[in-house]
Motif scaffolding. Sequence first.
Motif, PDB file in Angstrom:
ATOM      1  N   LEU A  24       0.823  -1.212   0.000  1.00  0.00           N
ATOM      2  CA  LEU A  24       0.000   0.000   0.000  1.00  0.00           C
ATOM      3  C   LEU A  24       0.853   1.256   0.000  1.00  0.00           C
ATOM      4  CD1 LEU A  24      -2.941   1.131   0.227  1.00  0.00           C
ATOM      5  CD2 LEU A  24      -2.620   1.091   2.713  1.00  0.00           C
ATOM      6  N   ILE A  25       2.000   1.211   0.699  1.00  0.00           N
ATOM      7  CA  ILE A  25       2.868   2.390   0.751  1.00  0.00           C
ATOM      8  C   ILE A  25       3.975   2.300  -0.304  1.00  0.00           C
ATOM      9  CG2 ILE A  25       2.363   2.795   3.188  1.00  0.00           C
ATOM     10  CD1 ILE A  25       5.111   1.626   3.870  1.00  0.00           C
ATOM     11  N   ASN A  26       3.771   1.389  -1.281  1.00  0.00           N
ATOM     12  CA  ASN A  26       4.648   1.251  -2.456  1.00  0.00           C
ATOM     13  C   ASN A  26       6.034   0.692  -2.148  1.00  0.00           C
ATOM     14  OD1 ASN A  26       2.669   2.372  -4.241  1.00  0.00           O
ATOM     15  ND2 ASN A  26       3.220   4.416  -3.498  1.00  0.00           N
ATOM     16  N   ASP A  27       6.159  -0.002  -1.019  1.00  0.00           N
ATOM     17  CA  ASP A  27       7.423  -0.675  -0.716  1.00  0.00           C
ATOM     18  C   ASP A  27       7.275  -2.149  -1.113  1.00  0.00           C
ATOM     19  OD1 ASP A  27       9.886  -1.409   0.150  1.00  0.00           O
ATOM     20  OD2 ASP A  27       9.617  -0.770   2.234  1.00  0.00           O
ATOM     21  N   THR A  28       7.145  -2.382  -2.416  1.00  0.00           N
ATOM     22  CA  THR A  28       6.852  -3.730  -2.918  1.00  0.00           C
ATOM     23  C   THR A  28       8.027  -4.690  -2.739  1.00  0.00           C
ATOM     24  OG1 THR A  28       7.501  -2.985  -5.132  1.00  0.00           O
ATOM     25  CG2 THR A  28       5.151  -2.901  -4.582  1.00  0.00           C
ATOM     26  N   VAL A  29       9.237  -4.166  -2.726  1.00  0.00           N
ATOM     27  CA  VAL A  29      10.406  -5.025  -2.544  1.00  0.00           C
ATOM     28  C   VAL A  29      10.390  -5.632  -1.142  1.00  0.00           C
ATOM     29  CG1 VAL A  29      12.918  -5.108  -2.433  1.00  0.00           C
ATOM     30  CG2 VAL A  29      11.794  -3.758  -4.221  1.00  0.00           C
ATOM     31  N   ALA A  30      10.171  -4.789  -0.120  1.00  0.00           N
ATOM     32  CA  ALA A  30      10.115  -5.289   1.253  1.00  0.00           C
ATOM     33  C   ALA A  30       8.919  -6.206   1.455  1.00  0.00           C
ATOM     34  CB  ALA A  30      10.052  -4.124   2.241  1.00  0.00           C
ATOM     35  N   ALA A  31       7.822  -5.931   0.729  1.00  0.00           N
ATOM     36  CA  ALA A  31       6.617  -6.755   0.875  1.00  0.00           C
ATOM     37  C   ALA A  31       6.869  -8.197   0.488  1.00  0.00           C
ATOM     38  CB  ALA A  31       5.485  -6.170   0.023  1.00  0.00           C
ATOM     39  N   GLN A  32       7.794  -8.413  -0.447  1.00  0.00           N
ATOM     40  CA  GLN A  32       8.089  -9.769  -0.908  1.00  0.00           C
ATOM     41  C   GLN A  32       8.640 -10.646   0.227  1.00  0.00           C
ATOM     42  OE1 GLN A  32       7.346 -11.040  -3.982  1.00  0.00           O
ATOM     43  NE2 GLN A  32       6.301  -9.051  -4.208  1.00  0.00           N
ATOM     44  N   ASP A  33       9.269 -10.018   1.222  1.00  0.00           N
ATOM     45  CA  ASP A  33       9.822 -10.778   2.347  1.00  0.00           C
ATOM     46  C   ASP A  33       8.740 -11.428   3.193  1.00  0.00           C
ATOM     47  OD1 ASP A  33      12.375 -10.086   1.614  1.00  0.00           O
ATOM     48  OD2 ASP A  33      12.528  -8.406   3.010  1.00  0.00           O
ATOM     49  N   PHE A  34       7.506 -10.970   3.049  1.00  0.00           N
ATOM     50  CA  PHE A  34       6.411 -11.465   3.890  1.00  0.00           C
ATOM     51  C   PHE A  34       5.358 -12.222   3.083  1.00  0.00           C
ATOM     52  CE2 PHE A  34       8.382  -7.974   6.083  1.00  0.00           C
ATOM     53  CZ  PHE A  34       8.481  -8.432   7.381  1.00  0.00           C
ATOM     54  N   ILE A  35       5.716 -12.605   1.878  1.00  0.00           N
ATOM     55  CA  ILE A  35       4.780 -13.335   1.025  1.00  0.00           C
ATOM     56  C   ILE A  35       5.250 -14.779   0.860  1.00  0.00           C
ATOM     57  CG2 ILE A  35       3.803 -13.514  -1.299  1.00  0.00           C
ATOM     58  CD1 ILE A  35       3.979 -10.486  -1.517  1.00  0.00           C
ATOM     59  N   GLY A  36       4.360 -15.716   1.114  1.00  0.00           N
ATOM     60  CA  GLY A  36       4.653 -17.131   0.910  1.00  0.00           C
ATOM     61  C   GLY A  36       5.809 -17.605   1.760  1.00  0.00           C
ATOM     62  N   ALA A  37       6.790 -18.229   1.115  1.00  0.00           N
ATOM     63  CA  ALA A  37       7.926 -18.816   1.836  1.00  0.00           C
ATOM     64  C   ALA A  37       8.987 -17.778   2.186  1.00  0.00           C
ATOM     65  CB  ALA A  37       8.552 -19.927   0.995  1.00  0.00           C
ATOM     66  N   ASN A  38       8.838 -16.575   1.641  1.00  0.00           N
ATOM     67  CA  ASN A  38       9.834 -15.541   1.905  1.00  0.00           C
ATOM     68  C   ASN A  38       9.533 -14.862   3.232  1.00  0.00           C
ATOM     69  OD1 ASN A  38      10.967 -16.005  -0.653  1.00  0.00           O
ATOM     70  ND2 ASN A  38       9.532 -14.580  -1.618  1.00  0.00           N
ATOM     71  N   VAL A 100      16.582   5.718  14.102  1.00  0.00           N
ATOM     72  CA  VAL A 100      15.899   4.705  13.293  1.00  0.00           C
ATOM     73  C   VAL A 100      16.929   3.894  12.520  1.00  0.00           C
ATOM     74  CG1 VAL A 100      14.517   4.389  11.201  1.00  0.00           C
ATOM     75  CG2 VAL A 100      13.654   5.814  13.042  1.00  0.00           C
ATOM     76  N   HIS A 101      16.943   2.593  12.760  1.00  0.00           N
ATOM     77  CA  HIS A 101      17.744   1.702  11.924  1.00  0.00           C
ATOM     78  C   HIS A 101      16.965   1.367  10.660  1.00  0.00           C
ATOM     79  CE1 HIS A 101      20.531  -1.320  10.601  1.00  0.00           C
ATOM     80  NE2 HIS A 101      19.567  -2.229  10.566  1.00  0.00           N
ATOM     81  N   SER A 102      15.691   1.001  10.829  1.00  0.00           N
ATOM     82  CA  SER A 102      14.830   0.806   9.664  1.00  0.00           C
ATOM     83  C   SER A 102      13.372   0.962  10.074  1.00  0.00           C
ATOM     84  CB  SER A 102      15.054  -0.577   9.035  1.00  0.00           C
ATOM     85  OG  SER A 102      14.562  -1.610   9.865  1.00  0.00           O
ATOM     86  N   TYR A 103      12.611   1.619   9.182  1.00  0.00           N
ATOM     87  CA  TYR A 103      11.169   1.810   9.347  1.00  0.00           C
ATOM     88  C   TYR A 103      10.484   1.349   8.067  1.00  0.00           C
ATOM     89  CZ  TYR A 103       9.794   4.115  13.709  1.00  0.00           C
ATOM     90  OH  TYR A 103       9.458   4.355  15.014  1.00  0.00           O
ATOM     91  N   PRO A 104       9.194   1.061   8.129  1.00  0.00           N
ATOM     92  CA  PRO A 104       8.481   0.629   6.916  1.00  0.00           C
ATOM     93  C   PRO A 104       8.544   1.702   5.834  1.00  0.00           C
ATOM     94  CG  PRO A 104       7.142   0.279   8.885  1.00  0.00           C
ATOM     95  CD  PRO A 104       8.314   1.109   9.309  1.00  0.00           C
ATOM     96  N   GLY A 105       8.633   1.251   4.592  1.00  0.00           N
ATOM     97  CA  GLY A 105       8.717   2.183   3.475  1.00  0.00           C
ATOM     98  C   GLY A 105      10.154   2.495   3.122  1.00  0.00           C
TER      99      GLY A 105
END
Length: 293
Positions: A24-38, A100-105
Amino acid sequence: MALFDSANSLGSQSNEDIAEYLTLINDTVAAQDFIGANVAGQGGLFSTKAWKHNGSVFGFINDIPDPTTGLCLIQNASAIQPDASLIGQSIKISLDCFYVHSYPGFGAHNVLFDFGGKSQINAALEDIRHPLKFRINDQANASVSGTPIFLGLNVSQNGVSFEGRTINVDSSDDQQIIALFESSVFKTGLTLINTAQPVLKPYSALAVAAISAIAARSKNVQVHNFNIGLDFGKSATSCKLRHGSYLVIQSDDAINLDNYRWNRTTARLEHLSGPNAVIEFNYLIIGVSAYHP
């Protein structure tokens, strides 16, 4: 759900919901880490995302640097000696550092810091709220240092208690409300000495309403929540109250604070392995000091 509740944080959601939010916030690369086996966000071959942790570790930074290294030691906040002379005194609470080390987006993040506590006003215990807003990149400090939150907070025999949460704001619809939190009214902190209840209640109610509206937007999400009580007891497990700097680390893991030092020159947390070692968690520092009207 309660306003200050780790169940509201992004890290508490399912992998599918996290992936949906990141998309939704256009961070599609990070989203892949939470899909399926990733499931890199869960651990395994990759470390857990810093923003996915829901727990907190509380430390206390020694204000006297080591004469050899110039760095300040860090203790668990339950291991320090309380200062009972603060009972009945007024204190100042400030946000001294936000890392911040890392935040969403990706890119710069708009972060809303919602801070709550309790104050003795006219013999009645009042819930008080004060929000701060800043913009920050990953692996960077926000532009805050000694930023006032509460001025003249009265200390009871039971000490003080605080709640805090951070909200990642990605919705463009909230920029006008966010701009209010950048005004001088909010940047100067909430003065509690001689504050009448009829003044305090509307202020806190307005802050709660505005923050709740922002948190409800689909593109905005709570990242972290913490609750800390500082008292004068002799318990080996409760955090103690005294003047100084309290470190709040966003982590579900046990952290050996002996492995870290505070560098007053760079205003950074450092690992014993060296100043260039990456600190792989988000943290903030709350200052407690004497209040002088």
